[in-house]
Design a protein around this motif. Structure first.
Motif, PDB file in Angstrom:
ATOM      1  N   SER A 114       0.842  -1.202   0.000  1.00 29.49           N
ATOM      2  CA  SER A 114       0.000   0.000   0.000  1.00 29.49           C
ATOM      3  C   SER A 114       0.874   1.247   0.000  1.00 29.49           C
ATOM      4  CB  SER A 114      -0.913   0.026   1.226  1.00 29.49           C
ATOM      5  OG  SER A 114      -1.554   1.289   1.354  1.00 29.49           O
ATOM      6  N   TRP A 115       0.355   2.305  -0.624  1.00 26.83           N
ATOM      7  CA  TRP A 115       1.038   3.591  -0.593  1.00 26.83           C
ATOM      8  C   TRP A 115       1.072   4.146   0.828  1.00 26.83           C
ATOM      9  CZ3 TRP A 115       3.953   5.947  -4.091  1.00 26.83           C
ATOM     10  CH2 TRP A 115       4.269   7.298  -3.911  1.00 26.83           C
ATOM     11  N   GLU A 116       0.213   3.645   1.707  1.00 28.08           N
ATOM     12  CA  GLU A 116       0.114   4.193   3.062  1.00 28.08           C
ATOM     13  C   GLU A 116       0.814   3.331   4.116  1.00 28.08           C
ATOM     14  OE1 GLU A 116      -3.387   6.223   4.287  1.00 28.08           O
ATOM     15  OE2 GLU A 116      -4.171   6.374   2.249  1.00 28.08           O
ATOM     16  N   VAL A 117       1.669   2.426   3.722  1.00 27.23           N
ATOM     17  CA  VAL A 117       2.506   1.718   4.676  1.00 27.23           C
ATOM     18  C   VAL A 117       3.579   2.668   5.193  1.00 27.23           C
ATOM     19  CG1 VAL A 117       4.228  -0.109   4.936  1.00 27.23           C
ATOM     20  CG2 VAL A 117       2.073  -0.583   3.752  1.00 27.23           C
ATOM     21  N   CYS A 118       3.621   2.880   6.492  1.00 27.25           N
ATOM     22  CA  CYS A 118       4.553   3.840   7.121  1.00 27.25           C
ATOM     23  C   CYS A 118       4.415   5.243   6.536  1.00 27.25           C
ATOM     24  CB  CYS A 118       6.004   3.360   6.997  1.00 27.25           C
ATOM     25  SG  CYS A 118       6.362   1.870   7.930  1.00 27.25           S
ATOM     26  N   ASN A 119       3.252   5.544   5.983  1.00 32.77           N
ATOM     27  CA  ASN A 119       3.044   6.806   5.262  1.00 32.77           C
ATOM     28  C   ASN A 119       1.615   7.257   5.528  1.00 32.77           C
ATOM     29  OD1 ASN A 119       3.487   8.935   3.462  1.00 32.77           O
ATOM     30  ND2 ASN A 119       2.868   7.715   1.691  1.00 32.77           N
ATOM     31  N   GLY A 151      -7.377   7.091   5.555  1.00 30.35           N
ATOM     32  CA  GLY A 151      -7.976   5.984   6.276  1.00 30.35           C
ATOM     33  C   GLY A 151      -7.308   4.644   6.056  1.00 30.35           C
ATOM     34  N   ILE A 152      -6.651   4.459   4.895  1.00 30.60           N
ATOM     35  CA  ILE A 152      -6.011   3.175   4.641  1.00 30.60           C
ATOM     36  C   ILE A 152      -4.871   2.937   5.625  1.00 30.60           C
ATOM     37  CG2 ILE A 152      -4.772   1.791   2.916  1.00 30.60           C
ATOM     38  CD1 ILE A 152      -6.352   3.298   0.777  1.00 30.60           C
ATOM     39  N   TYR A 153      -4.199   4.000   6.021  1.00 28.15           N
ATOM     40  CA  TYR A 153      -3.168   3.863   7.049  1.00 28.15           C
ATOM     41  C   TYR A 153      -3.771   3.274   8.318  1.00 28.15           C
ATOM     42  CZ  TYR A 153       0.543   4.956  10.365  1.00 28.15           C
ATOM     43  OH  TYR A 153       1.520   4.853  11.326  1.00 28.15           O
ATOM     44  N   THR A 154      -4.951   3.740   8.699  1.00 25.63           N
ATOM     45  CA  THR A 154      -5.598   3.222   9.900  1.00 25.63           C
ATOM     46  C   THR A 154      -5.973   1.762   9.725  1.00 25.63           C
ATOM     47  OG1 THR A 154      -6.504   5.435  10.277  1.00 25.63           O
ATOM     48  CG2 THR A 154      -7.431   3.650  11.570  1.00 25.63           C
ATOM     49  N   VAL A 155      -6.489   1.401   8.551  1.00 28.25           N
ATOM     50  CA  VAL A 155      -6.826  -0.003   8.280  1.00 28.25           C
ATOM     51  C   VAL A 155      -5.615  -0.894   8.523  1.00 28.25           C
ATOM     52  CG1 VAL A 155      -7.602  -1.672   6.549  1.00 28.25           C
ATOM     53  CG2 VAL A 155      -8.551   0.639   6.547  1.00 28.25           C
ATOM     54  N   LEU A 156      -4.519  -0.569   7.864  1.00 27.82           N
ATOM     55  CA  LEU A 156      -3.342  -1.428   7.902  1.00 27.82           C
ATOM     56  C   LEU A 156      -2.672  -1.417   9.273  1.00 27.82           C
ATOM     57  CD1 LEU A 156      -1.755  -0.555   4.435  1.00 27.82           C
ATOM     58  CD2 LEU A 156      -3.487  -2.257   4.972  1.00 27.82           C
ATOM     59  N   SER A 157      -2.536  -0.226   9.856  1.00 25.63           N
ATOM     60  CA  SER A 157      -1.787  -0.123  11.108  1.00 25.63           C
ATOM     61  C   SER A 157      -2.529  -0.739  12.285  1.00 25.63           C
ATOM     62  CB  SER A 157      -1.452   1.339  11.412  1.00 25.63           C
ATOM     63  OG  SER A 157      -2.619   2.102  11.598  1.00 25.63           O
ATOM     64  N   THR A 158      -3.864  -0.761  12.236  1.00 28.54           N
ATOM     65  CA  THR A 158      -4.608  -1.400  13.317  1.00 28.54           C
ATOM     66  C   THR A 158      -4.783  -2.901  13.078  1.00 28.54           C
ATOM     67  OG1 THR A 158      -6.733  -0.840  12.283  1.00 28.54           O
ATOM     68  CG2 THR A 158      -5.853   0.710  13.892  1.00 28.54           C
ATOM     69  N   LYS A 159      -4.791  -3.303  11.810  1.00 32.72           N
ATOM     70  CA  LYS A 159      -4.927  -4.728  11.478  1.00 32.72           C
ATOM     71  C   LYS A 159      -3.644  -5.503  11.738  1.00 32.72           C
ATOM     72  CE  LYS A 159      -4.952  -5.776   7.124  1.00 32.72           C
ATOM     73  NZ  LYS A 159      -5.305  -5.943   5.712  1.00 32.72           N
ATOM     74  N   ALA A 160      -2.517  -4.817  11.742  1.00 33.86           N
ATOM     75  CA  ALA A 160      -1.205  -5.471  11.775  1.00 33.86           C
ATOM     76  C   ALA A 160      -1.023  -6.378  12.989  1.00 33.86           C
ATOM     77  CB  ALA A 160      -0.094  -4.422  11.735  1.00 33.86           C
ATOM     78  N   LYS A 190       4.296  -4.482  15.545  1.00 27.46           N
ATOM     79  CA  LYS A 190       5.603  -4.223  14.935  1.00 27.46           C
ATOM     80  C   LYS A 190       5.921  -5.189  13.784  1.00 27.46           C
ATOM     81  CE  LYS A 190       7.861  -1.718  18.661  1.00 27.46           C
ATOM     82  NZ  LYS A 190       6.583  -1.183  19.174  1.00 27.46           N
ATOM     83  N   PRO A 191       5.126  -5.175  12.732  1.00 30.82           N
ATOM     84  CA  PRO A 191       5.360  -6.084  11.610  1.00 30.82           C
ATOM     85  C   PRO A 191       6.585  -5.684  10.789  1.00 30.82           C
ATOM     86  CG  PRO A 191       3.652  -4.533  11.040  1.00 30.82           C
ATOM     87  CD  PRO A 191       3.982  -4.279  12.490  1.00 30.82           C
ATOM     88  N   ILE A 192       7.072  -6.649  10.008  1.00 32.86           N
ATOM     89  CA  ILE A 192       8.188  -6.394   9.097  1.00 32.86           C
ATOM     90  C   ILE A 192       7.711  -5.503   7.947  1.00 32.86           C
ATOM     91  CG2 ILE A 192       9.828  -7.462   7.491  1.00 32.86           C
ATOM     92  CD1 ILE A 192       9.739  -9.960   9.256  1.00 32.86           C
ATOM     93  N   VAL A 193       8.557  -4.552   7.578  1.00 29.38           N
ATOM     94  CA  VAL A 193       8.241  -3.621   6.494  1.00 29.38           C
ATOM     95  C   VAL A 193       9.418  -3.538   5.529  1.00 29.38           C
ATOM     96  CG1 VAL A 193       7.928  -1.181   5.926  1.00 29.38           C
ATOM     97  CG2 VAL A 193       6.611  -2.182   7.767  1.00 29.38           C
ATOM     98  N   VAL A 194       9.108  -3.502   4.250  1.00 28.74           N
ATOM     99  CA  VAL A 194      10.090  -3.194   3.216  1.00 28.74           C
ATOM    100  C   VAL A 194       9.658  -1.892   2.548  1.00 28.74           C
ATOM    101  CG1 VAL A 194      11.174  -3.928   1.072  1.00 28.74           C
ATOM    102  CG2 VAL A 194      10.614  -5.633   2.815  1.00 28.74           C
ATOM    103  N   LEU A 195      10.499  -0.873   2.657  1.00 21.28           N
ATOM    104  CA  LEU A 195      10.240   0.385   1.952  1.00 21.28           C
ATOM    105  C   LEU A 195      11.020   0.392   0.642  1.00 21.28           C
ATOM    106  CD1 LEU A 195      10.264   3.110   4.760  1.00 21.28           C
ATOM    107  CD2 LEU A 195       8.351   1.783   3.866  1.00 21.28           C
ATOM    108  N   VAL A 196      10.353   0.781  -0.437  1.00 19.22           N
ATOM    109  CA  VAL A 196      10.898   0.648  -1.783  1.00 19.22           C
ATOM    110  C   VAL A 196      11.084   2.012  -2.434  1.00 19.22           C
ATOM    111  CG1 VAL A 196      10.572  -0.426  -4.038  1.00 19.22           C
ATOM    112  CG2 VAL A 196       9.635  -1.533  -1.996  1.00 19.22           C
ATOM    113  N   LYS A 197      12.316   2.300  -2.879  1.00 16.86           N
ATOM    114  CA  LYS A 197      12.553   3.444  -3.772  1.00 16.86           C
ATOM    115  C   LYS A 197      12.355   2.954  -5.196  1.00 16.86           C
ATOM    116  CE  LYS A 197      15.394   6.840  -1.364  1.00 16.86           C
ATOM    117  NZ  LYS A 197      14.245   7.771  -1.334  1.00 16.86           N
ATOM    118  N   PHE A 198      11.656   3.722  -5.993  1.00 16.83           N
ATOM    119  CA  PHE A 198      11.183   3.208  -7.281  1.00 16.83           C
ATOM    120  C   PHE A 198      11.526   4.103  -8.462  1.00 16.83           C
ATOM    121  CE2 PHE A 198       7.914   5.396  -4.818  1.00 16.83           C
ATOM    122  CZ  PHE A 198       7.505   6.406  -5.675  1.00 16.83           C
ATOM    123  N   ASP A 199      12.481   5.016  -8.300  1.00 22.27           N
ATOM    124  CA  ASP A 199      12.798   5.967  -9.373  1.00 22.27           C
ATOM    125  C   ASP A 199      13.167   5.278 -10.676  1.00 22.27           C
ATOM    126  OD1 ASP A 199      12.337   7.867  -7.496  1.00 22.27           O
ATOM    127  OD2 ASP A 199      14.427   8.449  -7.196  1.00 22.27           O
ATOM    128  N   GLY A 200      13.794   4.119 -10.581  1.00 21.99           N
ATOM    129  CA  GLY A 200      14.245   3.424 -11.785  1.00 21.99           C
ATOM    130  C   GLY A 200      13.128   2.926 -12.678  1.00 21.99           C
TER     131      GLY A 200
END
Length: 551
Positions: free
Chosen positions: A15-20, A24-33, A93-103
């Protein structure tokens, strides 16, 4: 405790709202985790965009040099795509991978061509944030593919879950490259449904007459709609958050989704021993700002009401809230009422005169005492304009005072310097009269903090209340008002009457309502709602197994 009915070896959620924190999607994911962690401890990997810098780091991400380090060392991602691994600083405290995507921008034309050939995604009419969302989604798909190649997924139960159109290209990439992975696509609001409402068109009475593709052309939404529709139909399991949005999806995206309601975690609410001090502190903060802005003295029993959410003037019912407050002025209200509008807008900075008044504890009316921050566009901002248009001036003789807070309440706004949750607990009521609200976290958050709320039948949360609880303040802490395309004035009157009723209650009656509100919120805990997601996992895995077995 919920017992795990199926096994999952690996679960990605993108999701675009992981750690971001945006909406409302941030609330969905962060409370479901936390609940996902209880079910699948560290088998869940969230993937989000790395849009952060050293100067502006994510406050929610804690990087780790140890987690997934063997894979990270040999991930073999394309040039311009990089990752950081850590944990999301939330319960579980789930595992997260943050991705830079400029390429991904340099290969987008080739990628769009393939997605057109495979799934008919029309990217020719793209504009705005389309390329950015697709670049992130494409990179996320590559990350999922890299990790699956590293661990080897033969005979393993792997699910890739994607939220909203911004991740749709990731789902389509995984579907193309990793047929043994079960895919889930969740739309939290359809692009076309939101656009229909945002353009002032009636959605509900005419829903069966709308064609999604036709409306996409009319509203210049072809690319986003095309992508969303392709992801919804290609996914092994397509989900949405409420029955009202399921009907919208079926009509506009041409596939009926599984409904997975949004839950909430009570750990965001202070414990019993800390609750009263937190409420007192919030009320003191709110009343102090109101007094410093208006120059008025407010008693401890001042009734405080608020609305909040994204700055969607019509969709979120902000227009209706303000008009209901105007009607409340004409009713028999015997207490002071402060009505906050906590909606982030194009704010420039905190008001210097208000900052000074707060620092010096000076209580004199300021110029334009209805707003806490300076706007870049005060004459174009619809909330600011409407407040003045209907005559709210916050003079000492006004029983109803309206205060506009056009800033994100993340703890450093310069005026309150408290988070939204830290202030919400001090409210006496909230109003969320949405016209377009697929679920509606704001009213659910409100009752979780023991604050009774008013919402409408056009929200998923409102529909859930009607099917699960009695629709009265005294029984559920919630009043769901019937709203349609053409009863605006009636709804405004009913909101005003509902507020008049609450303002007139004594403390003992309000205590009962607050208790009932918290009890209702407990019924929407993720421990109850996670079963719907587990059903989605089972559907996705069965589809993937059927596909790879050749049956």
């Amino acid at each position: 405790m919920y017992k795990e009915p199926i096994s999952v070896d690996l679960l990605f959620e993108t999701s675009w709202e992981v750690c971001n924190k945006i909406g409302g999607i941030y609330t969905v994911l962060s409370t479901k985790a936390k609940t996902l962690q209880n079910l699948y401890k560290d088998k869940t990997i969230f993937i989000g965009p790395d849009v952060w810098t050293k100067e502006n780091p994510s406050p929610y991400f804690v990087e780790s040099r140890v987690l997934l380090k063997e894979w990270k060392a040999q991930a073999n991602l394309p040039e311009g795509v990089s990752i950081r691994v850590g944990r999301w600083n939330i319960p579980g405290k789930p595992i997260v991978v943050l991705v830079k995507f400029d390429g991904m921008y340099s290969v987008k034309d080739e990628f769009y061509g393939r997605m057109w050939q495979l799934y008919g995604v029309d990217s020719l009419h793209a504009y705005g944030d389309y390329d950015e969302g697709c670049a992130f989604a494409h990179a996320s798909g590559l990350v999922i593919e890299s990790y699956c190649d590293y661990i080897g997924i033969r005979d393993k139960k792997v699910i890739a879950h994607f939220d909203e159109w911004t991740t749709g290209m990731g789902l389509l990439y995984v579907k193309d490259r990793l047929p043994s992975v079960g895919t889930i696509f969740t739309t939290h609001a359809t692009c076309i449904g939101r656009s229909i409402c945002g353009n002032g068109k009636p959605l509900y009475d005419y829903l069966r007459g709308y064609n999604g593709d036709q409306m996409a052309m009319e509203l210049n939404m072809q690319s986003k709609h095309s992508l969303e529709k392709a992801a919804a139909n290609a996914a092994d399991c397509f989900t949405t958050v409420s029955d009202i949005t399921a009907m919208e999806c079926e009509q506009l995206l041409e596939r009926r989704p599984l409904v997975t309601p949004n839950g909430f975690e009570q750990n965001f609410v202070p414990s019993k021993g800390k609750f009263a001090p937190a409420r007192d502190a919030a009320r003191s903060n709110l009343l102090n700002v109101a007094s410093s802005l208006t120059g008025c003295k407010f008693s401890d029993d001042t009734f405080i009401v608020a609305t909040s959410g994204r700055c969607e003037y019509r969709n979120k019912g902000i227009d209706l809230y303000l008009d209901a407050l105007a009607r409340l002025r004409d009713l028999n209200v015997k207490r002071q009422v402060i009505a906050f509008v906590m909606v982030p807008a194009w704010a420039k900075e905190p008001r210097k005169d208000l900052e000074s008044a707060l620092a010096l504890r000076r209580k004199q009316p300021l110029a334009d005492p209805v707003i806490t921050h300076i706007l870049n566009n005060p004459t174009e901002d619809p909330i600011n304009c409407r407040i003045h248009e209907i005559g709210f001036a916050n003079t000492k003789t006004d029983r109803i005072k309206v205060i506009y807070v056009p800033s994100y309440l993340n703890g450093d706004d310069g005026i309150f310097n408290s988070t939204y949750y830290d202030l919400l607990i001090g409210m006496d009521a909230t109003v969320f009269p949405s016209y377009y609200e697929p679920w509606g976290y704001t009213p659910l958050e409100s009752i979780a903090f023991g604050v009774p709320t008013i919402t409408t039948t056009l929200s998923g949360f409102g529909q859930w209340i009607l099917t699960s609880e009695d629709n009265t303040f005294s029984e559920s802490g919630v009043n769901v008002i019937a709203r349609g395309d053409f009863n605006y004035d009636e709804v405004a009157d009913r909101i005003a009457r509902s507020l008049e009723y609450l303002v007139g209650l004594d403390s003992s009656d309000m205590a009962i309502i607050r208790s009932r509100a918290m009890n209702t919120a407990s019924l929407a805990a993720w421990s109850y709602f996670i079963k719907y997601y587990v059903e989605a996992f089972a559907i996705a895995l069965e589809a993937a197994q059927t596909r790879t077995s050749g049956r």
